[in-house]
Motif scaffolding. Structure first.
Motif, PDB file in Angstrom:
ATOM      1  N   VAL A  32       0.860  -1.178   0.000  1.00  0.00           N
ATOM      2  CA  VAL A  32       0.000   0.000   0.000  1.00  0.00           C
ATOM      3  C   VAL A  32       0.901   1.235   0.000  1.00  0.00           C
ATOM      4  CG1 VAL A  32      -1.716   1.345   1.266  1.00  0.00           C
ATOM      5  CG2 VAL A  32      -1.882  -1.156   1.190  1.00  0.00           C
ATOM      6  N   VAL A  33       0.717   2.094  -0.971  1.00  0.00           N
ATOM      7  CA  VAL A  33       1.466   3.346  -1.078  1.00  0.00           C
ATOM      8  C   VAL A  33       0.491   4.463  -0.738  1.00  0.00           C
ATOM      9  CG1 VAL A  33       2.857   4.829  -2.556  1.00  0.00           C
ATOM     10  CG2 VAL A  33       2.894   2.341  -2.888  1.00  0.00           C
ATOM     11  N   LEU A  41      -8.558   8.266   3.993  1.00  0.00           N
ATOM     12  CA  LEU A  41      -8.147   8.451   2.603  1.00  0.00           C
ATOM     13  C   LEU A  41      -8.996   7.588   1.656  1.00  0.00           C
ATOM     14  CD1 LEU A  41      -4.281   8.136   3.099  1.00  0.00           C
ATOM     15  CD2 LEU A  41      -5.573  10.256   2.773  1.00  0.00           C
ATOM     16  N   PRO A  42      -9.263   8.067   0.434  1.00  0.00           N
ATOM     17  CA  PRO A  42      -9.817   7.171  -0.576  1.00  0.00           C
ATOM     18  C   PRO A  42      -8.751   6.177  -1.001  1.00  0.00           C
ATOM     19  CG  PRO A  42      -9.258   9.274  -1.563  1.00  0.00           C
ATOM     20  CD  PRO A  42      -9.035   9.423  -0.080  1.00  0.00           C
ATOM     21  N   GLY A  43      -9.152   5.046  -1.514  1.00  0.00           N
ATOM     22  CA  GLY A  43      -8.187   4.011  -1.876  1.00  0.00           C
ATOM     23  C   GLY A  43      -8.437   3.465  -3.277  1.00  0.00           C
ATOM     24  N   ALA A  64       2.380   8.495  -7.601  1.00  0.00           N
ATOM     25  CA  ALA A  64       1.743   9.710  -8.104  1.00  0.00           C
ATOM     26  C   ALA A  64       0.340   9.871  -7.512  1.00  0.00           C
ATOM     27  CB  ALA A  64       1.666   9.664  -9.625  1.00  0.00           C
ATOM     28  N   PHE A  65      -0.387   8.770  -7.390  1.00  0.00           N
ATOM     29  CA  PHE A  65      -1.719   8.838  -6.781  1.00  0.00           C
ATOM     30  C   PHE A  65      -1.615   9.211  -5.295  1.00  0.00           C
ATOM     31  CE2 PHE A  65      -3.301   5.500 -10.051  1.00  0.00           C
ATOM     32  CZ  PHE A  65      -3.435   6.496 -11.000  1.00  0.00           C
ATOM     33  N   ALA A  66      -0.577   8.702  -4.630  1.00  0.00           N
ATOM     34  CA  ALA A  66      -0.387   9.056  -3.219  1.00  0.00           C
ATOM     35  C   ALA A  66      -0.200  10.562  -3.063  1.00  0.00           C
ATOM     36  CB  ALA A  66       0.813   8.302  -2.641  1.00  0.00           C
ATOM     37  N   ARG A  67       0.488  11.164  -4.014  1.00  0.00           N
ATOM     38  CA  ARG A  67       0.657  12.620  -3.961  1.00  0.00           C
ATOM     39  C   ARG A  67      -0.663  13.354  -4.210  1.00  0.00           C
ATOM     40  NH1 ARG A  67       5.613  11.042  -6.422  1.00  0.00           N
ATOM     41  NH2 ARG A  67       4.794  11.349  -8.528  1.00  0.00           N
ATOM     42  N   GLN A  68      -1.638  12.637  -4.741  1.00  0.00           N
ATOM     43  CA  GLN A  68      -2.984  13.192  -4.922  1.00  0.00           C
ATOM     44  C   GLN A  68      -3.882  12.880  -3.729  1.00  0.00           C
ATOM     45  OE1 GLN A  68      -3.977  15.033  -7.743  1.00  0.00           O
ATOM     46  NE2 GLN A  68      -1.770  14.980  -8.161  1.00  0.00           N
ATOM     47  N   GLY A  69      -3.293  12.296  -2.670  1.00  0.00           N
ATOM     48  CA  GLY A  69      -4.058  12.009  -1.462  1.00  0.00           C
ATOM     49  C   GLY A  69      -4.803  10.696  -1.490  1.00  0.00           C
ATOM     50  N   ILE A  70      -4.319   9.730  -2.297  1.00  0.00           N
ATOM     51  CA  ILE A  70      -4.996   8.436  -2.451  1.00  0.00           C
ATOM     52  C   ILE A  70      -4.085   7.322  -1.952  1.00  0.00           C
ATOM     53  CG2 ILE A  70      -6.049   6.821  -4.079  1.00  0.00           C
ATOM     54  CD1 ILE A  70      -6.454   9.242  -5.964  1.00  0.00           C
ATOM     55  N   ALA A  71      -4.621   6.421  -1.134  1.00  0.00           N
ATOM     56  CA  ALA A  71      -3.893   5.216  -0.731  1.00  0.00           C
ATOM     57  C   ALA A  71      -4.084   4.163  -1.828  1.00  0.00           C
ATOM     58  CB  ALA A  71      -4.430   4.691   0.596  1.00  0.00           C
ATOM     59  N   THR A  72      -2.983   3.664  -2.368  1.00  0.00           N
ATOM     60  CA  THR A  72      -3.051   2.771  -3.525  1.00  0.00           C
ATOM     61  C   THR A  72      -2.399   1.442  -3.206  1.00  0.00           C
ATOM     62  OG1 THR A  72      -2.920   4.692  -4.981  1.00  0.00           O
ATOM     63  CG2 THR A  72      -2.494   2.538  -5.968  1.00  0.00           C
ATOM     64  N   LEU A  73      -3.124   0.350  -3.503  1.00  0.00           N
ATOM     65  CA  LEU A  73      -2.594  -0.997  -3.285  1.00  0.00           C
ATOM     66  C   LEU A  73      -2.131  -1.557  -4.620  1.00  0.00           C
ATOM     67  CD1 LEU A  73      -4.205  -3.825  -1.116  1.00  0.00           C
ATOM     68  CD2 LEU A  73      -2.838  -4.288  -3.138  1.00  0.00           C
ATOM     69  N   ILE A  74      -0.855  -1.906  -4.709  1.00  0.00           N
ATOM     70  CA  ILE A  74      -0.287  -2.588  -5.871  1.00  0.00           C
ATOM     71  C   ILE A  74       0.139  -3.979  -5.416  1.00  0.00           C
ATOM     72  CG2 ILE A  74       0.450  -0.566  -7.181  1.00  0.00           C
ATOM     73  CD1 ILE A  74       3.146  -0.693  -5.836  1.00  0.00           C
ATOM     74  N   LEU A 265      -6.253  14.247 -13.002  1.00  0.00           N
ATOM     75  CA  LEU A 265      -7.659  13.939 -13.253  1.00  0.00           C
ATOM     76  C   LEU A 265      -8.126  12.796 -12.356  1.00  0.00           C
ATOM     77  CD1 LEU A 265     -10.336  14.070 -14.746  1.00  0.00           C
ATOM     78  CD2 LEU A 265      -9.318  12.680 -16.567  1.00  0.00           C
ATOM     79  N   VAL A 266      -7.307  11.736 -12.258  1.00  0.00           N
ATOM     80  CA  VAL A 266      -7.678  10.620 -11.380  1.00  0.00           C
ATOM     81  C   VAL A 266      -7.813  11.109  -9.944  1.00  0.00           C
ATOM     82  CG1 VAL A 266      -6.933   8.398 -10.428  1.00  0.00           C
ATOM     83  CG2 VAL A 266      -6.635   8.869 -12.868  1.00  0.00           C
ATOM     84  N   GLY A 267      -6.861  11.943  -9.498  1.00  0.00           N
ATOM     85  CA  GLY A 267      -6.916  12.440  -8.129  1.00  0.00           C
ATOM     86  C   GLY A 267      -8.156  13.253  -7.848  1.00  0.00           C
ATOM     87  N   SER A 268      -8.481  14.196  -8.730  1.00  0.00           N
ATOM     88  CA  SER A 268      -9.642  15.056  -8.499  1.00  0.00           C
ATOM     89  C   SER A 268     -10.944  14.264  -8.605  1.00  0.00           C
ATOM     90  CB  SER A 268      -9.640  16.215  -9.492  1.00  0.00           C
ATOM     91  OG  SER A 268      -9.752  15.741 -10.825  1.00  0.00           O
TER      92      SER A 268
END
Length: 414
Positions: A32-33, A41-43, A64-74, A265-268
Motif C-alpha cells: 500500500v502506497v 483516505l480514498p483508496g 503519483a496517486f499518493a501525492r494526490q491524497g490516495i492510498a493505492t494498493l499494488i 484527473l484521477v486524483g480530483s
C-alpha cells in the motif's frame, strides 16, 4: 471464492505498508502506497494488464496517486492458473476483490471510498470485480475494451503488421485466419468474453480513460460502448497518448512521462466524484474492429492438423523417386510456413525481416515456392500419368491437397 484476507500494519515512519491476501488457495502479496499521516483516505486497487506483472510495474503511478491524497494498493499478479494459454477473468476479479478487502481494513483508509483501477486486460477484470461487490466504490479504467478479447487482438495484430509495411494476404492470414484457428482450437483464453453486460450492470461511477493514438484497443469503439453501457460515467480521451496513457508520437513509441493531466484527473475525480455523466468525443480509428467468426467444418483445427500430416507424409514419400521437385518445394513450403506462423505469433511480425512490396521476405519466398509447388504438381501429374507409379501418385495427391490449403492460408493469394 475469497478465502481469507490478512493486512499487515503500516510501518510507523514510511508511506508504504505490505499486505497479503488470499483467493482460491493462492496467497498474493502487495504494498500500500499512501501519503504519510493521512486519515480517511480514498483508496485504489490497481488491477494489472495482460501478462506477468509485479507490483513494481505500477509503483510510479501509485506514488503519483499518493501525492494526490490516495492510498493505492499494488500487488504481484498471480502466476498459478495464469498463462498465455490459460486464464480466468473471474478468478482475477476475485483477486482484485480480495485486494479491495485488504485495503478497506487499513486504518488510514476510508472503507466506503475504495475502488478499482484496471489497465487493458484489467479493463475487463476491474468492472467485473465491481459488478460483484458493493464494497467497490468506483471504477477507473485505462485503455479498456468494449469488445471481446479475440476481436481486440485481431485489430491490434493488423495495426502492428501494417506499421511494419505489410499488406495483403499475410495481414489477413495473421489477423483473421490464424486468430480464428487459435480461438477455435481453444488456445486463446477468454476469447469471447463480452464486457457489455457487466458494464450495463455497474452502479458505481466509472472513469474511463483512453489515448487517442491507442493501437492495441479500438479507442473510438470503446468510448462509444462505455457511453452507451455505463450508467454513471466520466469518459476522457488524451490526444497524444498511447494504450497506457504514455506520451507518444504514433501510438507505438513510448515517450517519457504520462499524458499531461492524467494523474491529476484521477486524483480530483476520486476525491470529488462528479454527480453527472460526461464524455469526450470518441477518437477516430483507421478502421473498425471485426468479430472473430467461428470456424466452419472444413476449417476445424483437427482437420487442419490432419491436412498438415498428409502434406508432410506425401511430400516426404515422394523424395524416394524422381522427379523430386514437387516433394522438395512442398516440404520447404509447409515447414517454412510453420516457422513463419510461429514467428508471427511470438514477435507480432517483427522477426520476419525486411518487407518488399508489402511482404516480408520469408512470406514472399513462401509464395514463390507455392507457385513452384503448383507447377511441380502439374509436371509430376503428367509423369505419373505416363508411369503410373504409386510413389509419384502419392506426391501428386499431396500437391492436389496443397493447393486449397495454400489458398486458405494466403500463400496463393495476393
Amino acid at each position: 471464492m475469497i478465502l481469507a484476507v490478512t493486512a499487515l500494519a503500516p510501518p510507523a515512519s514510511a508511506a508504504d505498508g505490505d499486505v497479503t491476501f488470499e483467493n482460491d488457495g493462492v496467497t498474493l502479496h502487495g504494498t500500500v502506497v499512501a501519503p504519510p499521516g493521512g486519515t480517511k483516505l480514498p483508496g485504489i486497487v490497481m488491477v494489472h494488464g495482460s501478462g506477468e506483472h509485479s507490483r513494481e510495474d505500477y509503483r510510479d503511478q501509485a506514488e503519483a496517486f499518493a501525492r494526490q491524497g490516495i492510498a493505492t494498493l499494488i500487488y504481484d499478479k498471480r502466476t498459478e492458473g495464469y498463462s498465455q494459454f490459460s486464464r480466468s477473468y473471474s478468478t482475477l476479479a476475485d483477486d482484485a476483490l480480495a485486494a479491495v478487502e485488504a485495503l478497506r481494513k487499513r486504518p488510514e483508509v476510508d472503507p466506503a471510498r475504495v475502488g478499482v483501477w484496471g489497465l487493458s486486460e484489467g479493463g475487463w477484470v476491474a468492472p467485473l470485480a465491481a459488478s460483484r461487490s458493493s464494497d467497490v466504490a468506483f471504477v477507473v479504467t485505462l485503455g479498456a475494451n468494449g469488445v471481446e478479447p479475440s476481436r481486440q487482438q485481431a485489430w491490434a495484430i493488423e495495426n502492428q503488421l501494417r506499421r511494419l509495411g505489410m499488406t495483403g494476404s499475410i495481414v489477413g492470414m495473421a489477423s483473421s485466419t490464424m486468430m480464428r484457428q487459435l480461438v477455435g482450437g481453444g488456445v486463446f483464453p477468454e476469447a469471447h468474453y463480452d464486457p457489455v453486460p457487466v458494464l450495463k450492470s455497474l452502479r458505481q461511477p466509472v472513469l474511463g480513460l483512453w489515448g487517442a493514438k491507442d493501437v492495441l484497443t479500438p479507442p473510438g469503439e470503446a468510448v462509444r460502448i462505455f457511453q452507451e453501457s455505463v450508467a454513471h460515467h466520466t469518459l476522457r480521451v488524451f490526444p497524444d497518448a498511447q494504450h497506457q496513457l504514455r506520451r507518444t508520437t504514433d501510438g507505438f513509441d513510448k515517450l517519457d512521462g504520462y499524458a499531461p493531466g492524467y494523474v491529476e484527473l484521477v486524483g480530483s475525480w476520486v476525491n470529488h466524484p462528479p454527480t453527472a455523466s460526461s464524455a469526450d468525443a470518441p477518437p477516430s480509428q483507421d478502421r473498425p474492429s471485426v468479430s472473430v467468426t467461428p470456424l466452419r467444418w472444413y476449417e476445424s483445427t483437427w482437420l487442419q492438423l490432419a491436412v498438415l500430416v498428409v502434406l508432410l507424409v506425401a511430400f516426404a514419400f515422394g523424395l524416394f523417386r524422381r522427379p523430386r521437385w514437387l516433394s522438395v518445394t512442398g516440404l520447404l513450403t509447409v515447414l517454412g510456413f510453420l516457422v513463419v506462423d510461429v514467428l508471427l505469433q511470438t514477435t507480432m511480425g517483427k522477426g520476419l525481416g525486411p518487407v518488399v512490396a508489402g511482404r516480408p521476405l520469408p512470406w514472399l519466398a513462401l509464395q514463390l515456392l507455392s507457385l513452384g509447388v503448383v507447377a511441380a504438381t502439374i509436371a509430376t501429374g503428367v509423369a505419373w500419368w505416363r508411369q503410373r507409379s504409386i510413389r509419384l501418385g502419392i506426391a501428386v495427391a499431396g500437391g492436389v491437397v496443397f493447393i486449397p490449403w495454400a489458398i486458405y492460408w494466403g500463400l496463393l493469394a495476393i
